[in-house]
Scaffold this motif. Structure first.
Motif, PDB file in Angstrom:
ATOM      1  N   ALA A   1       3.019  70.933  -2.702  1.00  0.00           N
ATOM      2  CA  ALA A   1       2.038  71.259  -1.666  1.00  0.00           C
ATOM      3  C   ALA A   1       2.013  72.777  -1.531  1.00  0.00           C
ATOM      4  O   ALA A   1       2.876  73.348  -0.859  1.00  0.00           O
ATOM      5  CB  ALA A   1       2.417  70.600  -0.336  1.00  0.00           C
ATOM      6  N   PRO A   2       1.065  73.449  -2.174  1.00  0.00           N
ATOM      7  CA  PRO A   2       1.141  74.909  -2.269  1.00  0.00           C
ATOM      8  C   PRO A   2       1.085  75.656  -0.945  1.00  0.00           C
ATOM      9  O   PRO A   2       1.655  76.740  -0.824  1.00  0.00           O
ATOM     10  CB  PRO A   2      -0.050  75.268  -3.148  1.00  0.00           C
ATOM     11  CG  PRO A   2      -0.962  74.092  -3.105  1.00  0.00           C
ATOM     12  CD  PRO A   2      -0.085  72.907  -2.907  1.00  0.00           C
ATOM     13  N   HIS A   3       0.403  75.069   0.061  1.00  0.00           N
ATOM     14  CA  HIS A   3       0.236  75.784   1.324  1.00  0.00           C
ATOM     15  C   HIS A   3       0.632  74.902   2.505  1.00  0.00           C
ATOM     16  O   HIS A   3       0.669  73.675   2.403  1.00  0.00           O
ATOM     17  CB  HIS A   3      -1.200  76.261   1.485  1.00  0.00           C
ATOM     18  CG  HIS A   3      -1.737  76.990   0.295  1.00  0.00           C
ATOM     19  ND1 HIS A   3      -1.094  78.070  -0.269  1.00  0.00           N
ATOM     20  CD2 HIS A   3      -2.857  76.780  -0.453  1.00  0.00           C
ATOM     21  CE1 HIS A   3      -1.793  78.500  -1.300  1.00  0.00           C
ATOM     22  NE2 HIS A   3      -2.865  77.733  -1.443  1.00  0.00           N
ATOM     23  N   THR A   4       0.900  75.565   3.638  1.00  0.00           N
ATOM     24  CA  THR A   4       1.342  74.869   4.845  1.00  0.00           C
ATOM     25  C   THR A   4       0.400  75.171   6.000  1.00  0.00           C
ATOM     26  O   THR A   4       0.000  76.325   6.195  1.00  0.00           O
ATOM     27  CB  THR A   4       2.774  75.291   5.226  1.00  0.00           C
ATOM     28  OG1 THR A   4       3.687  74.805   4.250  1.00  0.00           O
ATOM     29  CG2 THR A   4       3.180  74.716   6.582  1.00  0.00           C
ATOM     30  N   LEU A   5       0.073  74.134   6.762  1.00  0.00           N
ATOM     31  CA  LEU A   5      -0.737  74.268   7.972  1.00  0.00           C
ATOM     32  C   LEU A   5       0.128  73.866   9.168  1.00  0.00           C
ATOM     33  O   LEU A   5       0.697  72.773   9.182  1.00  0.00           O
ATOM     34  CB  LEU A   5      -1.974  73.371   7.886  1.00  0.00           C
ATOM     35  CG  LEU A   5      -3.029  73.500   8.977  1.00  0.00           C
ATOM     36  CD1 LEU A   5      -3.640  74.893   8.975  1.00  0.00           C
ATOM     37  CD2 LEU A   5      -4.120  72.447   8.778  1.00  0.00           C
ATOM     38  N   VAL A   6       0.241  74.761  10.156  1.00  0.00           N
ATOM     39  CA  VAL A   6       1.105  74.536  11.308  1.00  0.00           C
ATOM     40  C   VAL A   6       0.249  74.511  12.566  1.00  0.00           C
ATOM     41  O   VAL A   6      -0.466  75.477  12.848  1.00  0.00           O
ATOM     42  CB  VAL A   6       2.177  75.636  11.439  1.00  0.00           C
ATOM     43  CG1 VAL A   6       3.180  75.282  12.530  1.00  0.00           C
ATOM     44  CG2 VAL A   6       2.886  75.850  10.113  1.00  0.00           C
ATOM     45  N   GLY A   7       0.293  73.402  13.316  1.00  0.00           N
ATOM     46  CA  GLY A   7      -0.506  73.276  14.525  1.00  0.00           C
ATOM     47  C   GLY A   7       0.349  73.026  15.746  1.00  0.00           C
ATOM     48  O   GLY A   7       1.444  72.473  15.654  1.00  0.00           O
ATOM     49  N   GLY A   8      -0.159  73.440  16.893  1.00  0.00           N
ATOM     50  CA  GLY A   8       0.550  73.193  18.147  1.00  0.00           C
ATOM     51  C   GLY A   8       0.088  74.157  19.216  1.00  0.00           C
ATOM     52  O   GLY A   8      -0.258  75.295  18.933  1.00  0.00           O
ATOM     53  N   LYS A   9       0.108  73.693  20.450  1.00  0.00           N
ATOM     54  CA  LYS A   9      -0.338  74.543  21.550  1.00  0.00           C
ATOM     55  C   LYS A   9       0.652  75.687  21.786  1.00  0.00           C
ATOM     56  O   LYS A   9       1.763  75.699  21.245  1.00  0.00           O
ATOM     57  CB  LYS A   9      -0.474  73.702  22.826  1.00  0.00           C
ATOM     58  CG  LYS A   9       0.836  73.090  23.318  1.00  0.00           C
ATOM     59  CD  LYS A   9       0.612  72.243  24.546  1.00  0.00           C
ATOM     60  CE  LYS A   9       1.948  71.653  25.050  1.00  0.00           C
ATOM     61  NZ  LYS A   9       1.746  70.812  26.246  1.00  0.00           N
ATOM     62  N   THR A  10       0.232  76.623  22.603  1.00  0.00           N
ATOM     63  CA  THR A  10       1.082  77.766  22.923  1.00  0.00           C
ATOM     64  C   THR A  10       2.411  77.303  23.501  1.00  0.00           C
ATOM     65  O   THR A  10       2.452  76.467  24.410  1.00  0.00           O
ATOM     66  CB  THR A  10       0.372  78.691  23.927  1.00  0.00           C
ATOM     67  OG1 THR A  10      -0.862  79.141  23.352  1.00  0.00           O
ATOM     68  CG2 THR A  10       1.241  79.884  24.273  1.00  0.00           C
ATOM     69  N   GLY A  11       3.497  77.824  22.945  1.00  0.00           N
ATOM     70  CA  GLY A  11       4.824  77.462  23.425  1.00  0.00           C
ATOM     71  C   GLY A  11       5.425  76.246  22.758  1.00  0.00           C
ATOM     72  O   GLY A  11       6.553  75.850  23.077  1.00  0.00           O
ATOM     73  N   ALA A  12       4.688  75.634  21.810  1.00  0.00           N
ATOM     74  CA  ALA A  12       5.188  74.409  21.180  1.00  0.00           C
ATOM     75  C   ALA A  12       6.192  74.684  20.066  1.00  0.00           C
ATOM     76  O   ALA A  12       6.898  73.780  19.634  1.00  0.00           O
ATOM     77  CB  ALA A  12       4.019  73.591  20.633  1.00  0.00           C
ATOM     78  N   GLY A  13       6.242  75.920  19.566  1.00  0.00           N
ATOM     79  CA  GLY A  13       7.215  76.245  18.533  1.00  0.00           C
ATOM     80  C   GLY A  13       6.630  76.726  17.221  1.00  0.00           C
ATOM     81  O   GLY A  13       7.356  76.830  16.231  1.00  0.00           O
ATOM     82  N   LYS A  14       5.325  77.041  17.180  1.00  0.00           N
ATOM     83  CA  LYS A  14       4.716  77.505  15.923  1.00  0.00           C
ATOM     84  C   LYS A  14       5.393  78.770  15.409  1.00  0.00           C
ATOM     85  O   LYS A  14       5.717  78.882  14.232  1.00  0.00           O
ATOM     86  CB  LYS A  14       3.221  77.758  16.105  1.00  0.00           C
ATOM     87  CG  LYS A  14       2.370  76.542  16.375  1.00  0.00           C
ATOM     88  CD  LYS A  14       0.905  76.865  16.244  1.00  0.00           C
ATOM     89  CE  LYS A  14       0.457  78.011  17.124  1.00  0.00           C
ATOM     90  NZ  LYS A  14       0.640  77.737  18.567  1.00  0.00           N
ATOM     91  N   THR A  15       5.567  79.738  16.303  1.00  0.00           N
ATOM     92  CA  THR A  15       6.137  81.014  15.879  1.00  0.00           C
ATOM     93  C   THR A  15       7.572  80.832  15.395  1.00  0.00           C
ATOM     94  O   THR A  15       7.994  81.473  14.417  1.00  0.00           O
ATOM     95  CB  THR A  15       6.078  82.039  17.017  1.00  0.00           C
ATOM     96  OG1 THR A  15       4.712  82.212  17.421  1.00  0.00           O
ATOM     97  CG2 THR A  15       6.622  83.381  16.568  1.00  0.00           C
TER      98      THR A  15
END
Length: 221
Positions: A53-67
């Protein structure tokens, strides 16, 4: 027989990836590189295989842990000797990583971010062009991790800049060229060993077109 799912600990640390000690090692171990990032509700380890899977998509509201997830990927890629490019158009989220091993670029405003994506787009085209004449060229490329934080909002900012400042009076398209370059990176950069990680609050946003989205086989929410 039904049983409740286990309650996850508040913090689950991913398994450390082995560290490499040279560019040659980073290139040589590219195909064996896997990035673990946690466990699922059945306590099975989850990992990202960039070859599958060459690329990654990360989703989640503010404060959910994306960063936190993005920073984990950056640190893991750093240990594997990958070159790391961070597109942080709002600035500040990754400024403390300046000077980290293998972190090559951290853009900190929209204009730097436009230039950074264009630079990676040119690198992809150069690598793919050289490999057309010599297939072995692909195996000599240092892997890149390109992280784009708040990608959906980045599109909003790009579109505003394009329509108000950057679009030429004649010959300019409807869409900012940076978005076209980003979509082409998603479709064509796998062979050039350039891997994207996009973070956004809503993964269904139309930043990436349908064909490009198919290359984001690793999806985390």
């Amino acid at each position: 027989t039904f049983s409740p799912k286990p309650v996850l600990d508040k913090v689950i640390y991913p398994t450390p990836v082995p560290e490499v000690h040279s560019i040659a090692d980073a290139v040589a171990h590219y195909r064996q590189t896997r990035f673990p990032y946690g466990v699922d509700l059945d306590m099975n380890p989850q990992e990202w295989d960039p070859l599958d899977a060459p690329h990654t998509l990360v989703g989640g509201k503010t404060g959910a842990g994306k960063t936190v997830y993005l920073r984990t990927k950056i640190m893991q890629a750093s240990r594997r000797g990958w070159a790391i490019v961070i597109v942080d158009f709002k600035g500040g989220s990754f400024s403390d990583l300046v000077g980290w091993p293998n972190v090559h670029i951290i853009s900190s405003d929209p204009f730097e971010s436009i230039a950074t994506i264009h630079r990676m787009y040119k690198l992809m085209n150069d690598r793919n062009a050289r490999a057309r004449w010599d297939q072995k060229q692909w195996d000599n490329n240092l892997p890149y991790l390109v992280v784009v934080d708040e990608a959906a909002q980045f599109k909003v900012v790009l579109t505003r800049l394009w329509n108000t400042q950057l679009k030429p009076k004649t010959g300019g398209g409807k869409e900012p060229p940076t978005l076209t370059e980003l979509n082409e990176l998603a479709r064509l950069s796998r062979t050039a060993r350039i891997h994207l990680v996009l973070g956004m609050q809503r993964p269904d946003h139309d930043l990436i077109d349908t064909e490009s989205r198919d290359n984001f086989g690793n999806r985390v929410s």
